[in-house]
Enzyme design. Structure first.
Site, short mmCIF file in Angstrom:
data_model
loop_
_atom_site.label_atom_id
_atom_site.label_comp_id
_atom_site.label_asym_id
_atom_site.label_seq_id
_atom_site.Cartn_x
_atom_site.Cartn_y
_atom_site.Cartn_z
N LYS A 120 25.54 -5.89 -1.55
CA LYS A 120 27.01 -6.05 -1.63
C LYS A 120 27.68 -5.40 -0.42
O LYS A 120 28.89 -5.24 -0.39
CB LYS A 120 27.54 -5.38 -2.90
CG LYS A 120 26.96 -5.92 -4.19
CD LYS A 120 27.49 -5.09 -5.36
CE LYS A 120 26.69 -5.34 -6.62
NZ LYS A 120 26.90 -4.28 -7.62
N ARG A 122 11.15 3.66 4.32
CA ARG A 122 10.62 2.64 5.25
C ARG A 122 11.78 1.78 5.69
O ARG A 122 12.61 1.37 4.88
CB ARG A 122 9.55 1.77 4.60
CG ARG A 122 9.20 0.56 5.48
CD ARG A 122 8.00 -0.19 5.03
NE ARG A 122 6.78 0.56 5.25
CZ ARG A 122 5.56 0.04 5.16
NH1 ARG A 122 5.41 -1.24 4.86
NH2 ARG A 122 4.49 0.78 5.36
N HIS A 163 4.22 5.84 11.74
CA HIS A 163 3.79 5.68 10.34
C HIS A 163 2.81 6.84 10.09
O HIS A 163 1.61 6.66 10.01
CB HIS A 163 3.12 4.32 10.16
CG HIS A 163 2.90 3.91 8.74
ND1 HIS A 163 3.07 4.75 7.65
CD2 HIS A 163 2.50 2.71 8.22
CE1 HIS A 163 2.79 4.09 6.53
NE2 HIS A 163 2.44 2.86 6.85
N ARG A 187 0.80 -1.22 0.00
CA ARG A 187 0.00 0.00 0.00
C ARG A 187 0.84 1.28 0.00
O ARG A 187 0.67 2.17 -0.84
CB ARG A 187 -0.91 0.04 1.24
CG ARG A 187 -2.15 -0.78 1.14
CD ARG A 187 -2.54 -1.33 2.51
NE ARG A 187 -1.63 -2.40 2.82
CZ ARG A 187 -1.85 -3.66 2.50
NH1 ARG A 187 -3.00 -4.00 1.99
NH2 ARG A 187 -0.95 -4.61 2.73
N THR A 188 1.72 1.39 0.99
CA THR A 188 2.43 2.67 1.19
C THR A 188 3.31 3.00 0.00
O THR A 188 3.32 4.12 -0.50
CB THR A 188 3.26 2.58 2.48
OG1 THR A 188 2.44 2.05 3.52
CG2 THR A 188 3.77 3.95 2.88
N1 CP Z 1 -0.54 -0.08 5.92
C1 CP Z 1 0.67 -0.32 5.38
O1 CP Z 1 1.67 0.31 5.74
O2 CP Z 1 0.66 -1.29 4.42
P1 CP Z 1 1.95 -1.76 3.58
O3 CP Z 1 2.86 -2.47 4.55
O4 CP Z 1 1.42 -2.66 2.50
O5 CP Z 1 2.61 -0.54 3.04
#
Ligand code: CP
Length: 328
Positions: free
Chosen positions: A100, A122, A150, A72-73
């Site tokens: 590497k 992330r 988040h 999603r993100t």
């Molecule tokens: N909600 C969320 O962060 O989903 P993803 O891990 O798929 O990005």
């Protein structure tokens, strides 16, 4: 939540802003959220057009730096950037020189050298986006770091709730499940309570943070006791990849006590929303058929994520003003 650090990182006396956590929305967090929500309304309208694209960030480049899996993100940020006419650069750890042995710092500096305006990060470790922000001149957006935050998930959750009930003020939100390992829970508690919601964390003691001092929440270990009085039932995934010890006897027992089964969902008040940040473990924290009920707004959350991230990118890269309009 801690106050935003007013000190620019060394070496960046005039650098742009970042979104590393909800506190970065400004001293008036509710005002900062309102600003994102208002702009999101415009981008929802753009997203409904036959050609859902505006030239707002033409000439800008947004890099995605994901050291952890995401559906999603990652896709949402990339779609948001493209709808704003920004160029996108996608980094995949599995096919990169990290394999590497290249360090995080060298990776960041390599990407920056190619000329980027924003880096969406992330990482499995809390604090990595803040560290990236110390090294980079580009704006840094936290797309989820360890158990920490988040923020764009929380913003899209606020937007989704407001689509259904105008305001979070006075709403009772139950956040159910693995709060201990959840960056979504931390950002959502900060955002929901800033907007005036009452938040109850519902989990077994082993799935709660060991210290809740300073969390503006109530706690319950009894989902059945809170169901009838919640306006939003927000379910969290059991994050088994972050568990280093057995925190629940079995998944079956967890589901029996804390899973949102059809029987439990039927006991929610009329108009109550069922939410989940995804990815869902259908049959564990949420019954498969509950996820598909009309009062489950999980697909709306994903849809709104694109417009919310357009708003965040535009505010960071397009407007030149500060969150909450403080002009600092
Ligand atoms: N909600 C969320 O962060 O989903 P993803 O891990 O798929 O990005």
């Amino acid at each position: 939540m801690s106050a935003p650090d007013p000190t620019p990182p060394a070496g960046h006396p005039t650098r742009r802003r970042d979104l590393l956590g909800i506190a970065d929305l400004g001293p008036d967090v509710a005002g900062g959220i309102d600003e994102v929500m208002e702009l999101t309304d415009s981008f929802v309208e753009v997203s409904r057009r036959p050609i859902p694209k505006v030239p707002a960030l033409r000439g800008k480049t947004v890099a995605s730096l994901f050291f952890e899996d995401s559906t999603r993100t990652r896709l949402s940020f990339e779609t948001a950037a493209k709808r704003l006419s920004a160029d996108t650069m996608t980094f995949s750890v599995s096919t990169s020189s990290v394999k590497k042995g290249e360090s995080l710092r060298d990776t960041v500096e390599t990407i920056e050298a190619m000329g980027v305006d924003a880096i969406v990060v992330r990482h499995g470790s809390s604090g990595v986006p803040r560290q990236v922000a110390r090294w980079a001149d580009a704006a840094v957006i936290n797309a989820g770091d360890g158990w920490h935050e988040h923020p764009t998930q929380a913003l899209l959750d606020c937007y989704t709730i407001r689509q259904h009930r105008d305001s979070l003020a006075g709403a009772h939100v139950a956040i159910v499940g693995d709060v201990k390992h959840s960056r979504v829970a931390r950002s959502n508690v900060a955002a929901f309570t800033a907007l005036g919601a009452r938040v109850t964390l519902v989990a077994p003691p082993t799935l709660l943070p060991p210290n809740l001092d300073g969390w503006p929440v109530e706690v319950s270990h009894d989902l059945d006791a809170v169901l009838g009085e919640t306006d939003v039932c927000y379910l969290l995934r059991m994050q088994r990849e972050r568990m280093t010890e057995a925190l629940i006897p079995t998944l079956r027992e967890y589901t029996a006590t804390y899973g949102l089964t059809s029987r439990r969902a039927d006991r929610l008040a009329k108009g109550a929303l069922i939410m989940h940040p995804g990815p869902m473990n259908r049959g564990v924290e949420i019954a498969a058929e509950v996820a598909d009920r009309p009062d489950a707004v999980i697909v709306d959350q994903v849809r709104n994520g694109v417009a919310v991230r357009m708003a965040v990118l535009f505010l960071l890269l397009g407007s030149g003003t500060e969150w909450g309009g403080d002009g600092a």
